[in-house]
Design a protein around this motif. Structure first.
Motif, short mmCIF file in Angstrom:
data_model
loop_
_atom_site.label_atom_id
_atom_site.label_comp_id
_atom_site.label_asym_id
_atom_site.label_seq_id
_atom_site.Cartn_x
_atom_site.Cartn_y
_atom_site.Cartn_z
N PRO A 1 13.71 -27.39 13.28
CA PRO A 1 12.87 -27.27 14.48
C PRO A 1 13.31 -26.07 15.31
N ALA A 2 12.41 -25.11 15.46
CA ALA A 2 12.77 -23.88 16.16
C ALA A 2 11.53 -23.09 16.52
N ASN A 3 11.69 -22.19 17.46
CA ASN A 3 10.63 -21.26 17.85
C ASN A 3 10.44 -20.25 16.72
N ASP A 4 9.26 -20.26 16.10
CA ASP A 4 9.02 -19.37 14.96
C ASP A 4 8.20 -18.13 15.34
N ASP A 5 8.10 -17.85 16.63
CA ASP A 5 7.34 -16.68 17.10
C ASP A 5 8.22 -15.58 17.68
N ALA A 6 9.32 -15.94 18.31
CA ALA A 6 10.19 -14.96 18.94
C ALA A 6 11.08 -14.27 17.89
N THR A 7 11.21 -12.96 18.00
CA THR A 7 12.02 -12.19 17.05
C THR A 7 13.48 -12.61 17.08
N LYS A 8 14.04 -12.84 18.27
CA LYS A 8 15.44 -13.25 18.39
C LYS A 8 15.68 -14.60 17.74
N SER A 9 14.75 -15.51 17.92
CA SER A 9 14.87 -16.84 17.33
C SER A 9 14.85 -16.77 15.81
N ILE A 10 13.91 -16.00 15.28
CA ILE A 10 13.81 -15.84 13.82
C ILE A 10 15.08 -15.19 13.28
N SER A 11 15.58 -14.19 14.00
CA SER A 11 16.76 -13.44 13.54
C SER A 11 17.99 -14.32 13.44
N ILE A 12 18.25 -15.14 14.46
CA ILE A 12 19.46 -15.96 14.44
C ILE A 12 19.40 -17.04 13.36
N ILE A 13 18.22 -17.61 13.15
CA ILE A 13 18.08 -18.65 12.12
C ILE A 13 18.23 -18.04 10.72
N VAL A 14 17.52 -16.95 10.47
CA VAL A 14 17.55 -16.33 9.14
C VAL A 14 18.94 -15.78 8.82
N ASN A 15 19.60 -15.17 9.79
CA ASN A 15 20.94 -14.63 9.56
C ASN A 15 21.96 -15.74 9.29
N TYR A 16 21.81 -16.86 9.96
CA TYR A 16 22.72 -17.99 9.73
C TYR A 16 22.57 -18.51 8.30
N LEU A 17 21.33 -18.67 7.85
CA LEU A 17 21.09 -19.15 6.49
C LEU A 17 21.52 -18.12 5.45
N THR B 1 29.11 -26.04 19.61
CA THR B 1 28.87 -25.64 21.00
C THR B 1 28.47 -24.17 21.07
N SER B 2 29.21 -23.31 20.38
CA SER B 2 28.89 -21.89 20.41
C SER B 2 27.55 -21.62 19.74
N LEU B 3 27.27 -22.35 18.66
CA LEU B 3 25.99 -22.18 17.97
C LEU B 3 24.84 -22.59 18.89
N GLN B 4 25.01 -23.71 19.57
CA GLN B 4 23.97 -24.15 20.51
C GLN B 4 23.75 -23.11 21.61
N GLN B 5 24.84 -22.53 22.11
CA GLN B 5 24.73 -21.53 23.15
C GLN B 5 23.96 -20.31 22.65
N GLN B 6 24.25 -19.88 21.42
CA GLN B 6 23.54 -18.73 20.85
C GLN B 6 22.06 -19.04 20.64
N LEU B 7 21.77 -20.26 20.20
CA LEU B 7 20.37 -20.66 20.00
C LEU B 7 19.63 -20.69 21.34
N LEU B 8 20.34 -21.17 22.38
CA LEU B 8 19.73 -21.23 23.70
C LEU B 8 19.42 -19.83 24.23
N GLU B 9 20.38 -18.91 24.05
CA GLU B 9 20.18 -17.54 24.52
C GLU B 9 19.08 -16.82 23.75
N ALA B 10 18.87 -17.21 22.47
CA ALA B 10 17.83 -16.58 21.65
C ALA B 10 16.45 -17.17 21.89
#
Length: 303
Positions: free
Chosen positions: A202-218, A4-13
């Motif tokens: 599956p994710a937005n690969d153009d927004a900096t926030k989106s890239i940041s949250i995915i890369v940091n998680y991995l 739930t918290s991860l989804q919320q962070q992904l939504l905000e990013a």
């Protein structure tokens, strides 16, 4: 991290924002939640599933001691990816993907060695004998090589996995990885084919926030795998030390027992009996008048 918290962070990013409907790839249909104002919305449940699956696989690869190469030549992803890759000591490419960087790895290694030799010349003072123009040329060559190859200078063999921020933008790297059978992980937007990578996120690969949250998680998953690998090594070393001390103790007792046997052998090899070594009794030699045979002609002899 809870779903739930991860989804919320992904939504905000803004991870859920895809491309325009007219630019979509039909193979992304299972990952699309809805369409809003002509823009496809990515299903964040699918994003979480892909992210967790990819994190588990990358963690296992890192724990096995293999290398994972990060590839992101897009402007908005360069700094994020290079910083995260350096945190976990993994190779990365953020400037330009040289053709044959994987399929012609030996030639790339020669360029890396050339860069390292130039750097050594400039640092140890051996370049001082050259002219000013030659030193300037060497410095420029070093900067050019370091810009492109600096992220892969530490690896001596082809990596075991590739993480791509945009699989459409990094299609050359993905094709080389597929040719060599290297596992591929990638952020897949609505305009790409998710079947081209082994692990699609599956994710937005153009927004900096989106890239940041995915890369940091991995990156956090990779760091956890490396930490577990170090713990396993420490436990093995401790176990080997315990075994070694037990073996040393046994050897010490064995040596002590051998020493006792040697003393027994020097002492005669058996229990002493009455009289002398080896249990043999001493022979008594009788003196005169002590019960021996009387000489002939003496008192008490033949008359």
């Amino acid at each position: 991290m809870e779903n739930t918290s991860l989804q919320q962070q992904l939504l905000e990013a803004g991870v859920h924002f895809g491309h325009l409907k007219k630019k979509w790839n039909p193979k992304m249909l299972p990952f699309i939640f809805a369409e809003k104002k002509g823009i496809h919305i990515i299903d964040l449940n699918k994003t979480v599933e892909g992210l967790q699956e990819s994190a588990a696989a990358l963690k296992a690869i890192a724990r096995s001691g293999k290398k994972i190469m990060f590839v992101a030549t897009k402007k908005q992803a360069k700094e994020i990816v290079s910083e995260c890759a350096r945190k976990v000591n993994m190779p990365y490419v953020t400037e330009r993907w040289l053709g044959g960087m994987l399929t012609n790895f030996n030639t790339i290694r020669k360029s890396v060695k050339k860069m390292q030799s130039i750097e050594k010349m400039l640092n140890d003072g051996s370049a001082e004998n050259l002219t000013k123009k030659e030193r300037l040329t060497l410095s420029r060559d070093k900067e050019k090589l370091e810009k492109v190859l600096g992220g892969i200078a530490a690896i001596s063999r082809v990596p075991s996995a590739l993480f791509l921020v945009d699989i459409g933008h990094e299609h050359i790297a993905m094709a080389e990885a597929k040719k060599l059978g290297i596992s591929t992980f990638g952020m897949v937007d609505t305009n790409c084919d998710p079947n081209k990578v082994d692990f699609a996120i599956p994710a937005n690969d153009d927004a900096t926030k989106s890239i940041s949250i995915i890369v940091n998680y991995l990156t956090a998953a990779i760091a956890e795998g490396l930490q577990e690998r170090q713990s396993d090594k420490d436990n093995e070393d401790e176990h080997s030390d315990v075994e070694e001390s037990a073996e040393a103790k046994a050897a010490r007792f064995e040596k002590k027992a051998d020493g006792g046997d040697d003393r027994n052998k020097r002492g005669g090899g058996g229990s002493r009996g009455p009289g002398g070594p080896g249990g043999q009794p001493k022979r008594r030699i009788a003196g005169p008048g002590q019960g021996g045979r009387r000489p002939a002609g003496g008192p008490g002899g033949a008359r």
